[in-house]
Design a protein around this motif. Structure first.
Motif, mmCIF file in Angstrom:
data_model
loop_
_atom_site.group_PDB
_atom_site.id
_atom_site.type_symbol
_atom_site.label_atom_id
_atom_site.label_comp_id
_atom_site.label_asym_id
_atom_site.label_seq_id
_atom_site.Cartn_x
_atom_site.Cartn_y
_atom_site.Cartn_z
ATOM 1 N N PHE A 67 72.345 72.314 52.151
ATOM 2 C CA PHE A 67 72.601 73.746 51.633
ATOM 3 C C PHE A 67 72.829 73.681 50.088
ATOM 4 C CE2 PHE A 67 73.709 73.760 56.252
ATOM 5 C CZ PHE A 67 72.781 74.467 56.729
ATOM 6 N N TRP A 68 72.899 72.437 49.452
ATOM 7 C CA TRP A 68 73.375 72.333 48.152
ATOM 8 C C TRP A 68 72.112 72.776 47.266
ATOM 9 C CZ3 TRP A 68 70.281 68.576 46.034
ATOM 10 C CH2 TRP A 68 69.650 67.726 46.950
ATOM 11 N N LYS A 69 72.950 73.058 45.874
ATOM 12 C CA LYS A 69 71.664 73.166 44.870
ATOM 13 C C LYS A 69 71.767 71.928 43.985
ATOM 14 C CE LYS A 69 71.410 78.219 44.785
ATOM 15 N NZ LYS A 69 69.821 78.152 45.053
ATOM 16 N N ARG A 70 70.736 71.511 43.366
ATOM 17 C CA ARG A 70 70.737 70.311 42.507
ATOM 18 C C ARG A 70 71.641 70.450 41.287
ATOM 19 N NH1 ARG A 70 65.032 69.624 39.674
ATOM 20 N NH2 ARG A 70 64.495 71.854 39.333
ATOM 21 N N SER A 71 71.971 69.224 40.551
ATOM 22 C CA SER A 71 72.920 69.138 39.600
ATOM 23 C C SER A 71 72.057 69.416 38.256
ATOM 24 C CB SER A 71 73.536 67.925 39.467
ATOM 25 O OG SER A 71 74.534 67.883 38.327
ATOM 26 N N VAL A 72 72.410 70.369 37.372
ATOM 27 C CA VAL A 72 71.608 70.865 36.203
ATOM 28 C C VAL A 72 72.151 70.201 35.049
ATOM 29 C CG1 VAL A 72 70.580 72.573 34.782
ATOM 30 C CG2 VAL A 72 70.603 72.974 37.678
ATOM 31 N N PRO A 73 71.712 69.318 34.223
ATOM 32 C CA PRO A 73 72.248 68.669 32.903
ATOM 33 C C PRO A 73 72.608 70.090 32.068
ATOM 34 C CG PRO A 73 70.413 67.486 33.824
ATOM 35 C CD PRO A 73 70.312 68.616 34.588
ATOM 36 N N PRO B 180 76.953 64.533 39.617
ATOM 37 C CA PRO B 180 75.814 64.655 40.776
ATOM 38 C C PRO B 180 76.574 65.972 41.368
ATOM 39 C CG PRO B 180 76.247 62.258 40.350
ATOM 40 C CD PRO B 180 77.376 63.187 39.473
ATOM 41 N N ARG B 181 75.579 66.385 42.273
ATOM 42 C CA ARG B 181 76.043 67.528 43.234
ATOM 43 C C ARG B 181 76.497 67.104 44.529
ATOM 44 N NH1 ARG B 181 76.980 70.797 41.423
ATOM 45 N NH2 ARG B 181 75.126 72.131 40.728
ATOM 46 N N PHE B 182 77.713 67.622 44.995
ATOM 47 C CA PHE B 182 78.474 67.092 46.322
ATOM 48 C C PHE B 182 77.894 67.879 47.277
ATOM 49 C CE2 PHE B 182 81.779 65.186 48.282
ATOM 50 C CZ PHE B 182 82.429 66.285 49.041
ATOM 51 N N SER C 83 69.103 81.827 66.670
ATOM 52 C CA SER C 83 69.408 83.338 66.185
ATOM 53 C C SER C 83 70.587 83.285 64.972
ATOM 54 C CB SER C 83 69.838 84.218 67.371
ATOM 55 O OG SER C 83 70.844 83.603 68.025
ATOM 56 N N VAL C 84 71.243 82.054 65.282
ATOM 57 C CA VAL C 84 72.276 82.335 64.229
ATOM 58 C C VAL C 84 72.088 81.171 63.151
ATOM 59 C CG1 VAL C 84 73.904 82.990 65.829
ATOM 60 C CG2 VAL C 84 73.619 80.206 65.518
ATOM 61 N N LYS C 85 71.182 80.408 63.287
ATOM 62 C CA LYS C 85 70.781 79.322 62.169
ATOM 63 C C LYS C 85 70.637 79.931 60.673
ATOM 64 C CE LYS C 85 67.639 75.279 60.879
ATOM 65 N NZ LYS C 85 68.332 75.178 59.791
ATOM 66 N N SER C 86 69.725 80.942 60.749
ATOM 67 C CA SER C 86 69.520 81.645 59.219
ATOM 68 C C SER C 86 70.770 82.180 58.505
ATOM 69 C CB SER C 86 68.355 82.571 59.364
ATOM 70 O OG SER C 86 66.969 82.202 60.005
ATOM 71 N N GLU C 87 71.331 82.709 59.332
ATOM 72 C CA GLU C 87 72.767 83.469 58.819
ATOM 73 C C GLU C 87 73.684 82.349 58.449
ATOM 74 O OE1 GLU C 87 76.655 86.212 60.314
ATOM 75 O OE2 GLU C 87 74.845 85.747 61.461
ATOM 76 N N PHE C 88 74.015 81.355 59.290
ATOM 77 C CA PHE C 88 74.506 80.132 58.994
ATOM 78 C C PHE C 88 74.195 79.563 57.672
ATOM 79 C CE2 PHE C 88 75.850 75.596 58.833
ATOM 80 C CZ PHE C 88 77.116 75.732 59.259
ATOM 81 N N ALA C 89 73.011 79.283 57.497
ATOM 82 C CA ALA C 89 72.345 78.619 56.291
ATOM 83 C C ALA C 89 72.716 79.609 55.144
ATOM 84 C CB ALA C 89 70.850 78.456 56.734
ATOM 85 N N LEU C 90 72.357 81.024 55.063
ATOM 86 C CA LEU C 90 72.602 81.546 54.052
ATOM 87 C C LEU C 90 74.335 81.542 53.593
ATOM 88 C CD1 LEU C 90 71.684 83.866 52.081
ATOM 89 C CD2 LEU C 90 72.059 85.634 53.863
ATOM 90 N N ARG C 91 75.259 81.652 54.604
ATOM 91 C CA ARG C 91 76.583 81.491 54.139
ATOM 92 C C ARG C 91 76.956 80.216 53.600
ATOM 93 N NH1 ARG C 91 78.094 82.488 59.105
ATOM 94 N NH2 ARG C 91 78.815 80.314 59.614
ATOM 95 N N MET C 92 76.443 79.218 54.172
ATOM 96 C CA MET C 92 76.454 77.849 53.643
ATOM 97 C C MET C 92 76.139 77.738 52.079
ATOM 98 S SD MET C 92 78.540 75.989 55.396
ATOM 99 C CE MET C 92 78.313 74.264 54.824
ATOM 100 N N LYS C 93 74.814 78.177 52.063
ATOM 101 C CA LYS C 93 74.387 78.189 50.394
ATOM 102 C C LYS C 93 75.239 78.960 49.591
ATOM 103 C CE LYS C 93 69.624 77.293 51.886
ATOM 104 N NZ LYS C 93 68.162 77.819 52.010
ATOM 105 N N LYS C 94 75.580 80.092 50.108
ATOM 106 C CA LYS C 94 76.508 81.009 49.123
ATOM 107 C C LYS C 94 77.975 80.206 48.867
ATOM 108 C CE LYS C 94 74.962 85.548 50.300
ATOM 109 N NZ LYS C 94 75.049 86.955 50.922
ATOM 110 N N ALA C 95 78.297 79.623 49.905
ATOM 111 C CA ALA C 95 79.740 78.743 49.789
ATOM 112 C C ALA C 95 79.326 77.665 48.502
ATOM 113 C CB ALA C 95 79.975 78.296 50.832
ATOM 114 N N ALA C 96 78.096 76.974 48.499
ATOM 115 C CA ALA C 96 77.741 75.916 47.719
ATOM 116 C C ALA C 96 77.492 76.586 46.359
ATOM 117 C CB ALA C 96 76.583 75.187 48.200
#
Length: 402
Positions: free
Chosen positions: A31-37, A43-45, A373-386
């Motif tokens: 769910f992380w976004k890559r590290s941008v120089p 590095p991204r955690f 049914s809950v996977k998409s909502e969970f992934a969106l929440r984790m990406k926002k947290a990241a």
């Protein structure tokens, strides 16, 4: 560089407190976004364990026939013999016959000797996983045989550290494939520095193992003794100039060379959430399918000759992943791109790796249906947290610089 976003045991448990299953299924992309120089300095955690063991379980549930591909391929032994013989033959040619062909020797050391040297590195990769012969002892001696034209005792140390890379992929302080903190800081995102960093990448790769300051094992000591004996023999047969040819082959081959581009291709992050990349270009024919890196990490007991079959059988797991088709393009992108640098990796703390591995289950087919049914909502929440964690670290960096 040490992860700075979140890595304590309490923080790991807080992130996963409501999770019972690993919601990255079935692809196990993060769910992380890559590290941008420029925006980031490390590095991204990631708060999860490395993805391959769980994806292997997921794939085997759908394709148990892949276990029939486990084993070894003795063709690798004959390739080792042929490669070593060819490289020693060239060393004799330039050491005893073509003694005035200086620039020709340098060119051949890069184009041919460098290719042979990197192929031997891939043979090391095969013997490390016991994929060349029936027993571990036989595989170790395949490695020692391949080590002859490299002049430096690398085979058994590679085996040791590569197995740790598989066990602790991305774990800061444990994965010897990760760039050291001073590499990230010194090289930064300067194209010229990145160019020369790739030129000496083979040296840096050895240095990362040495930085762990581990005592040599019994087999590493055997490797040293074997290499000294072989080096003396090569000196008498090929002469000092022949030894120079072999050294040039190793240095140039493991530097800015297409056969070494897989070191960048494999785990430097070119896309958010994906930490391992395969290469499906023509270089796989000579370099023993080393490009099939997602397939290899998922199934390290499958020899190189059968990795394309793994991809074919489990196509639904691999076809949607980002991949490379040119090693030269990988090197060019890494040097010239403003969003790629030594920091372009994903790391995890040992606590995060162990907690997620132990507590977040791989769902069965029925369980996966119930979680859909809950996977998409969970992934969106984790990406926002990241993203929030990422922006927090970036803001702290800006404040600290003022």
């Amino acid at each position: 560089m040490a992860p700075s976003e979140a890595h304590t045991t309490a923080e790991v448990q807080a992130v996963h407190k409501d999770e019972r299953y690993d919601m990255r299924f079935p692809s196990y992309l993060g769910f992380w976004k890559r590290s941008v120089p420029g925006l980031d300095e490390a590095p991204r955690f990631d708060m999860y364990d490395e993805p391959h063991l769980k994806r292997r379980k997921q794939i085997l549930a759908d394709h148990p026939e892949i276990e029939d591909m486990y084993g070894y391929d003795t063709n690798t032994v004959w390739i080792t013999v042929a490669t070593v013989a060819a490289q020693v033959g060239l060393a004799y040619l330039f050491g005893r016959v073509l003694t005035e062909w200086h620039w020709t020797m340098v060119f051949v050391a890069y184009a041919i000797g460098g290719s042979f040297s990197t192929q031997i590195g891939i043979i090391f990769h095969e013997f490390t996983h016991n994929l060349c012969a029936a027993t571990s002892l036989q595989n170790r001696w395949v490695g020692n045989l391949g080590n002859i034209p490299l002049l430096v005792p690398l085979a058994q140390s590679f085996r040791r550290y590569h197995l740790e890379h598989h066990t602790y992929q991305g774990v800061y302080g444990y994965d010897p494939d990760l760039p050291l903190e001073w590499e990230i800081r010194l090289i930064g995102n300067d194209p010229i520095k990145k160019f020369f960093w790739l030129v000496i990448y083979g040296v840096m790769y050895i240095g990362r193992g040495l930085a762990q300051q581990k005592q040599l094992t019994r087999w590493e000591l055997y490797n040293w003794a074997w290499t000294i004996v072989c080096d003396v023999a090569l000196y008498y047969v090929c002469g000092l100039r022949g030894m120079l040819y072999l050294l040039l082959s190793v240095f140039l081959g493991f530097g800015l060379h297409p056969g070494a581009a897989h070191f960048i291709q494999e785990h430097y992050t070119f896309r958010d959430g994906q930490e391992t990349y395969s290469y499906y270009g023509s270089g796989n024919y000579f370099w023993l399918n080393i490009g099939y890196h997602n397939e290899h990490h998922d199934f390290p007991l499958v020899p190189w000759t059968k990795l394309p079959e793994v991809k074919r059988v489990a196509a639904e797991y691999y076809d949607h992943l980002a991949f490379h088709t040119s090693w030269c393009a990988v090197l060019y992108m890494f040097i010239t791109s403003s969003v790629l640098a030594p920091q372009s990796r994903v790391v995890r703390s040992l606590d995060a790796h162990r907690y997620a591995r132990k507590n977040l289950k791989v769902p069965s087919a029925d369980e996966a249906k119930g979680l859909a049914s809950v996977k998409s909502e969970f992934a969106l929440r984790m990406k926002k947290a990241a993203e929030m964690s990422m922006e927090k670290v970036r803001a702290q960096r800006i404040i600290g610089a003022q």
